[in-house]
Design a protein around this motif. Structure first.
Motif, PDB file in Angstrom:
ATOM      1  N   GLY A   1       0.965  -1.292  -0.189  1.00  0.00           N
ATOM      2  CA  GLY A   1       0.021  -0.215  -0.014  1.00  0.00           C
ATOM      3  C   GLY A   1       0.874   1.123  -0.043  1.00  0.00           C
ATOM      4  O   GLY A   1       0.615   1.964  -0.779  1.00  0.00           O
ATOM      5  N   VAL A   2       1.758   1.234   0.788  1.00  0.00           N
ATOM      6  CA  VAL A   2       2.666   2.413   0.931  1.00  0.00           C
ATOM      7  C   VAL A   2       3.364   2.650  -0.429  1.00  0.00           C
ATOM      8  O   VAL A   2       3.579   3.636  -0.851  1.00  0.00           O
ATOM      9  N   ASN A   3       3.944   1.596  -0.841  1.00  0.00           N
ATOM     10  CA  ASN A   3       4.605   1.690  -2.324  1.00  0.00           C
ATOM     11  C   ASN A   3       4.006   2.170  -3.151  1.00  0.00           C
ATOM     12  O   ASN A   3       4.451   2.764  -4.252  1.00  0.00           O
ATOM     13  N   LEU A   4       2.471   2.002  -3.267  1.00  0.00           N
ATOM     14  CA  LEU A   4       1.601   2.469  -4.487  1.00  0.00           C
ATOM     15  C   LEU A   4       1.602   4.038  -4.480  1.00  0.00           C
ATOM     16  O   LEU A   4       1.771   4.454  -5.276  1.00  0.00           O
ATOM     17  N   LEU A   5       1.615   4.517  -3.076  1.00  0.00           N
ATOM     18  CA  LEU A   5       1.563   5.939  -2.808  1.00  0.00           C
ATOM     19  C   LEU A   5       2.978   6.532  -3.348  1.00  0.00           C
ATOM     20  O   LEU A   5       2.963   7.643  -3.930  1.00  0.00           O
ATOM     21  N   VAL A   6       4.099   5.636  -3.221  1.00  0.00           N
ATOM     22  CA  VAL A   6       5.331   6.105  -3.405  1.00  0.00           C
ATOM     23  C   VAL A   6       5.494   6.356  -5.043  1.00  0.00           C
ATOM     24  O   VAL A   6       5.977   7.259  -5.536  1.00  0.00           O
ATOM     25  N   ASP A   7       5.033   5.031  -5.512  1.00  0.00           N
ATOM     26  CA  ASP A   7       4.863   5.198  -7.120  1.00  0.00           C
ATOM     27  C   ASP A   7       4.014   6.304  -7.362  1.00  0.00           C
ATOM     28  O   ASP A   7       4.346   6.888  -8.680  1.00  0.00           O
ATOM     29  N   GLU A   8       3.044   6.795  -6.962  1.00  0.00           N
ATOM     30  CA  GLU A   8       2.316   7.835  -7.467  1.00  0.00           C
ATOM     31  C   GLU A   8       2.991   9.330  -7.063  1.00  0.00           C
ATOM     32  O   GLU A   8       2.254  10.087  -7.362  1.00  0.00           O
ATOM     33  N   GLY A   9       3.870   9.287  -6.211  1.00  0.00           N
ATOM     34  CA  GLY A   9       4.601  10.456  -6.071  1.00  0.00           C
ATOM     35  C   GLY A   9       3.718  11.100  -4.566  1.00  0.00           C
ATOM     36  O   GLY A   9       3.886  12.482  -4.859  1.00  0.00           O
ATOM     37  N   ILE A  10       3.080  10.390  -4.095  1.00  0.00           N
ATOM     38  CA  ILE A  10       2.330  11.142  -2.671  1.00  0.00           C
ATOM     39  C   ILE A  10       3.258  10.858  -1.461  1.00  0.00           C
ATOM     40  O   ILE A  10       3.340  11.724  -0.610  1.00  0.00           O
ATOM     41  N   LEU A  11       3.917   9.777  -1.312  1.00  0.00           N
ATOM     42  CA  LEU A  11       4.878   9.649  -0.431  1.00  0.00           C
ATOM     43  C   LEU A  11       6.493   9.771  -0.909  1.00  0.00           C
ATOM     44  O   LEU A  11       6.502   9.003  -2.174  1.00  0.00           O
ATOM     45  N   TYR A  12       7.340   9.852  -0.221  1.00  0.00           N
ATOM     46  CA  TYR A  12       8.818   9.433  -0.694  1.00  0.00           C
ATOM     47  C   TYR A  12       9.550   8.899   0.564  1.00  0.00           C
ATOM     48  O   TYR A  12       9.285   9.153   1.693  1.00  0.00           O
ATOM     49  N   LYS A  13      10.635   8.322   0.100  1.00  0.00           N
ATOM     50  CA  LYS A  13      11.336   7.569   1.033  1.00  0.00           C
ATOM     51  C   LYS A  13      12.625   8.469   1.602  1.00  0.00           C
ATOM     52  O   LYS A  13      13.422   8.837   0.750  1.00  0.00           O
ATOM     53  N   LYS A  14      12.971   8.600   2.803  1.00  0.00           N
ATOM     54  CA  LYS A  14      14.149   9.054   3.191  1.00  0.00           C
ATOM     55  C   LYS A  14      14.936   8.039   3.711  1.00  0.00           C
ATOM     56  O   LYS A  14      14.622   7.387   4.576  1.00  0.00           O
ATOM     57  N   ARG A  15      16.178   7.925   3.017  1.00  0.00           N
ATOM     58  CA  ARG A  15      16.870   6.608   3.421  1.00  0.00           C
ATOM     59  C   ARG A  15      17.082   6.451   5.037  1.00  0.00           C
ATOM     60  O   ARG A  15      17.745   7.542   5.575  1.00  0.00           O
ATOM     61  N   GLY A  16      17.055   5.605   5.518  1.00  0.00           N
ATOM     62  CA  GLY A  16      17.224   5.383   7.137  1.00  0.00           C
ATOM     63  C   GLY A  16      16.496   5.886   8.038  1.00  0.00           C
ATOM     64  O   GLY A  16      16.564   5.876   9.323  1.00  0.00           O
ATOM     65  N   ILE A  17      15.444   6.849   7.360  1.00  0.00           N
ATOM     66  CA  ILE A  17      14.513   7.402   8.337  1.00  0.00           C
ATOM     67  C   ILE A  17      13.179   6.821   8.174  1.00  0.00           C
ATOM     68  O   ILE A  17      12.417   6.415   9.304  1.00  0.00           O
ATOM     69  N   GLY A  18      12.757   7.046   6.935  1.00  0.00           N
ATOM     70  CA  GLY A  18      11.253   6.235   6.807  1.00  0.00           C
ATOM     71  C   GLY A  18      10.721   7.141   5.550  1.00  0.00           C
ATOM     72  O   GLY A  18      11.114   7.451   4.702  1.00  0.00           O
ATOM     73  N   MET A  19       9.142   7.013   5.583  1.00  0.00           N
ATOM     74  CA  MET A  19       8.226   7.626   4.646  1.00  0.00           C
ATOM     75  C   MET A  19       8.004   8.924   5.022  1.00  0.00           C
ATOM     76  O   MET A  19       7.602   9.190   6.085  1.00  0.00           O
ATOM     77  N   PHE A  20       7.897   9.932   4.252  1.00  0.00           N
ATOM     78  CA  PHE A  20       7.383  11.184   4.254  1.00  0.00           C
ATOM     79  C   PHE A  20       6.574  11.545   3.129  1.00  0.00           C
ATOM     80  O   PHE A  20       6.481  11.239   2.301  1.00  0.00           O
ATOM     81  N   VAL A  21       5.609  12.383   3.600  1.00  0.00           N
ATOM     82  CA  VAL A  21       4.482  12.940   2.628  1.00  0.00           C
ATOM     83  C   VAL A  21       5.097  14.081   1.638  1.00  0.00           C
ATOM     84  O   VAL A  21       5.778  15.164   2.109  1.00  0.00           O
ATOM     85  N   MET A  22       5.012  13.940   0.456  1.00  0.00           N
ATOM     86  CA  MET A  22       5.693  14.789  -0.540  1.00  0.00           C
ATOM     87  C   MET A  22       4.916  16.137  -0.482  1.00  0.00           C
ATOM     88  O   MET A  22       3.672  16.260  -0.465  1.00  0.00           O
ATOM     89  N   ALA A  23       5.777  17.207  -0.838  1.00  0.00           N
ATOM     90  CA  ALA A  23       5.088  18.308  -0.790  1.00  0.00           C
ATOM     91  C   ALA A  23       3.997  18.344  -2.065  1.00  0.00           C
ATOM     92  O   ALA A  23       4.403  17.931  -3.147  1.00  0.00           O
ATOM     93  N   GLY A  24       3.050  19.147  -1.844  1.00  0.00           N
ATOM     94  CA  GLY A  24       2.011  19.087  -3.019  1.00  0.00           C
ATOM     95  C   GLY A  24       1.382  17.792  -3.186  1.00  0.00           C
ATOM     96  O   GLY A  24       0.552  17.280  -4.036  1.00  0.00           O
ATOM     97  N   ALA A  25       1.338  16.870  -2.184  1.00  0.00           N
ATOM     98  CA  ALA A  25       0.585  15.391  -2.120  1.00  0.00           C
ATOM     99  C   ALA A  25      -0.902  15.674  -1.943  1.00  0.00           C
ATOM    100  O   ALA A  25      -1.748  15.178  -2.862  1.00  0.00           O
ATOM    101  N   LYS A  26      -1.207  16.766  -1.262  1.00  0.00           N
ATOM    102  CA  LYS A  26      -2.530  16.950  -1.124  1.00  0.00           C
ATOM    103  C   LYS A  26      -3.491  17.295  -2.211  1.00  0.00           C
ATOM    104  O   LYS A  26      -4.441  16.824  -2.657  1.00  0.00           O
TER     105      LYS A  26
END
Lengths: 228, 304, 123
Positions: free
Chosen positions: C54-79
């Protein structure tokens, strides 16, 4: 393929603590039961033919040993029917249960051998002379126990019947040997064949053979044993 | 006697069963099963009563001898292999009324005995779970309820820390809250350690979300071994007028055909790339894992 | 977050949708850390692999992005991205079905418009 070479697996033996504890529990059970059953048997003897004190003492010790021996057989059977499947269900290899069973037999064997030697000495027999027949009887007992446990598992009700018959036969043989041994007939019997230790050696040999047979049949049985 | 050289099995290579056949007397229970369990997954093993679930698990953990075939952990045979068997814990359903050995044991003795077979047994976890389930070490197994016995098997499985852990009906006898707790506990342990679990259960929908892969056993054979999500999304229930449903289901795998008045319904299991035709007037509904299982395993399952 | 999963829809899609909802309703803010796969797995009692899907789906859509070693973050402009996406499917997901149901019930277009206008006044 299956069941082959299961004694060959390396890597130590796990779970021996369980068997060691069971062994000590069993020797307790042996001695307690023997101590309760023996006076009962003795009473029957005393009520029957008039016995002198020496004979009564001898019969008492004899009964004590025989009953203890019988219970040893029963304990072994119980542990085979109950503990081995349980341990296999917990992840034990079959080889480990075989070693465990050996350890389980040890306290009982040592305890009974000590009792046997004490009996012999109390009745004026040198300890050394009781050792070979004593060991023979114990080995035979353990071997027979394993053999019978397998038989019972294989044959069910028929096996149970054989079990009872063989138990009786084993008991009678044992008491007969003991009688001969204690009354000095061992020596007479031996001398007739030209050697003093003959009987002890024969008993030991018989014990070894029975023990070997017991082990072999147990191993075979274990390699195919199904746990539900 | 020849001593085979055995090395510590490489658990990352997975646990593999090849051509597993099991016969009890004349009755063949498993007919040549090939199964590969990958490390780091939670598998669900489902099947009707008597399908052979417990038998299969007992063979994979070398608790029972195979009639034919082989079970390998990291390429090493598992049978009578202490090194391999220390890595596999099959925590079975306890049944003290049927087993003399079990009946005489106390909870503490049972756990101590099991602990001997697993080199990484976790005492701290054991006592934490005992407290959590409000079980006392000195209680006799024979006196415990079915649910409490399940708890003992769960504690055994968890504390064993075995890389491959099988649980047979862990939910049996547990109330709904305890079942939920169990699945949470399982996920927590899985997230922390990445151990491989195989869970057999009859309460399928409760477990579905936890199971990465689902293995369905039917009549001694593996009917399905698929990623649970993919399986669920590839199955749909279609219904409508008979001719429309027949047209839509043409050439597809159809299960559990049923008629209600003029309308008929059936489950369709789409193969990869297959789609339902868009020009049919049918109603399409998703189906749960439990429904899929029921449709696949019903007598005369495949219809049409 | 919506705490109940249904059996009726793929779980990973529900997970993605729930995160999207949180972003839309500003429960999750842009550039903020999104719940981790393990957290999602624990909260919803689902397999971490499913949560990751589920999370990766949002990564693919550019809604979340991964910060290496920290975790997932909400992309600017995601809303805004989610809004746009959902607007596109709004007609298909809601209006088309509304019209279909209205047609089979015999509700006319005018009646329908009146209903919507009336509802709006009340609200």
């Amino acid at each position: 393929m299956t069941g082959q070479g299961f004694l060959a697996a390396p890597g130590g033996v796990r779970g021996l603590g369980f068997w060691w504890r069971q062994g000590w529990k069993s020797i307790g059970a042996c001695l307690v039961t023997a101590a309760i059953v023996t006076p009962a048997v003795l009473l029957i003897f005393l009520a029957g033919p008039g016995l002198d004190a020496g004979s009564a003492q001898y019969i008492f010790l004899c009964c004590f040993l025989i009953v203890g021996f019988m219970i040893l057989l029963i304990q072994e059977n119980v542990s085979f029917q109950a503990h081995i499947p349980q341990l296999i269900r917990m992840g034990s290899t079959r080889r480990e249960t075989l070693w465990g069973l050996t350890l389980f037999q040890l306290p009982m064997a040592v305890g009974l051998l000590a009792a046997f030697l004490a009996l012999g000495m109390a009745l004026g027999l040198p300890a050394g002379r009781g050792l070979a027949p004593g060991l023979g009887i114990l080995l035979a007992g353990n071997g027979l126990g394993e053999l019978l446990a397998v038989l019972q598992r294989k044959l069910g009700a028929v096996g149970l019947l054989c079990y009872v018959v063989l138990y009786g036969a084993a008991g009678m043989t044992l008491s007969f040997s003991l009688t001969m041994l204690v009354e000095g007939e061992v020596a007479a019997f031996g001398r007739r064949f030209g050697y003093l230790w003959g009987n002890g050696a024969a008993l030991l040999a018989a014990g070894l053979i029975l023990y070997g047979l017991g082990r072999l049949s147990l191993r075979r049985c274990l390699s195919k044993l199904e746990v539900r | 006697m020849a001593r085979e050289e055995r090395r510590t099995p490489d658990i990352r290579q997975g646990l593999t069963g090849r051509g597993i056949v099991k016969r009890y007397g004349k009755k063949e229970v498993l007919h040549g099963i090939d199964l590969a369990l990958e490390p780091g997954k939670i598998y669900g093993l489902i099947g009707r009563n008597g399908a052979g679930k417990t038998t299969l698990l007992s063979l994979l953990s070398a608790q029972n001898p195979l009639t034919a075939g082989e079970v390998l952990l990291g390429g090493e045979p598992v049978w009578e292999n202490i090194l391999a068997m220390s890595c596999i814990c099959f925590s079975r359903e306890l049944n003290p009324s049927g087993e003399a050995g079990t009946a005489a044991m106390k909870v503490g003795q049972y756990l101590d005995t099991a602990a001997a077979y697993f080199p990484h047994w976790d005492r701290e976890m054991e006592s934490r779970l005992l407290a959590h389930f409000q079980l006392e070490r000195r209680e006799k197994l024979a006196k415990l309820s079915k649910g409490m016995l399940s708890m003992v098997t769960i504690i055994t499985a968890m504390a064993s820390k075995a890389p491959y852990t099988f649980l047979d009906e862990p939910a049996a006898g547990l109330d709904v809250i305890a079942r939920e707790e169990f699945y949470r506990m399982l996920l927590e342990e899985y997230a922390a350690t990445g151990r491989t679990f195989v869970i057999s259960t009859h309460i399928i929908d409760e477990a579905a979300a936890v199971l990465e892969e689902t293995i369905i056993l039917k009549d001694g054979e593996i009917l399905v071994k698929e990623n649970t999500e993919e399986l669920v999304s590839s199955c749909v229930y279609i219904s409508g007028r008979e001719e429309e449903v027949r047209k839509a289901a043409q050439g597809l795998r159809v299960y559990h055909w049923e008629a209600v008045g003029r309308s008929v319904g059936c489950m369709v299991w789409l193969r990869e790339g297959e789609e339902l035709p868009s020009d049919c007037a049918i109603q399409v509904q998703p189906v749960s894992l439990q429904k899929i299982f029921a449709a696949l395993c019903q007598e005369g399952g495949e219809a049409q | 977050m919506q705490a109940v999963l249904t059996q009726e829809k793929s779980i990973y899609l529900q997970i993605a949708e729930m995160i999207e909802n949180d972003i839309l309703r500003e429960v999750l803010l842009e550039e903020e850390q999104a719940p981790s796969t393990n957290e999602l797995a624990r909260v919803y009692a689902i397999n971490p692999a499913t949560a990751a899907k589920g999370v990766n789906l949002l990564v693919d859509e550019g809604i979340l992005y991964k910060k290496r070693g920290i975790g997932m973050f909400v992309m600017a402009g995601a809303k805004e991205k989610i809004r746009r996406k959902r607007r596109e499917s709004f007609y298909q997901d809601y209006v088309a079905r509304l019209l279909e149901e209205a047609r089979s019930l015999g509700i006319s277009r005018e009646e329908l418009i009146q209903m919507i206008a009336g509802q709006d006044k009340e609200g």
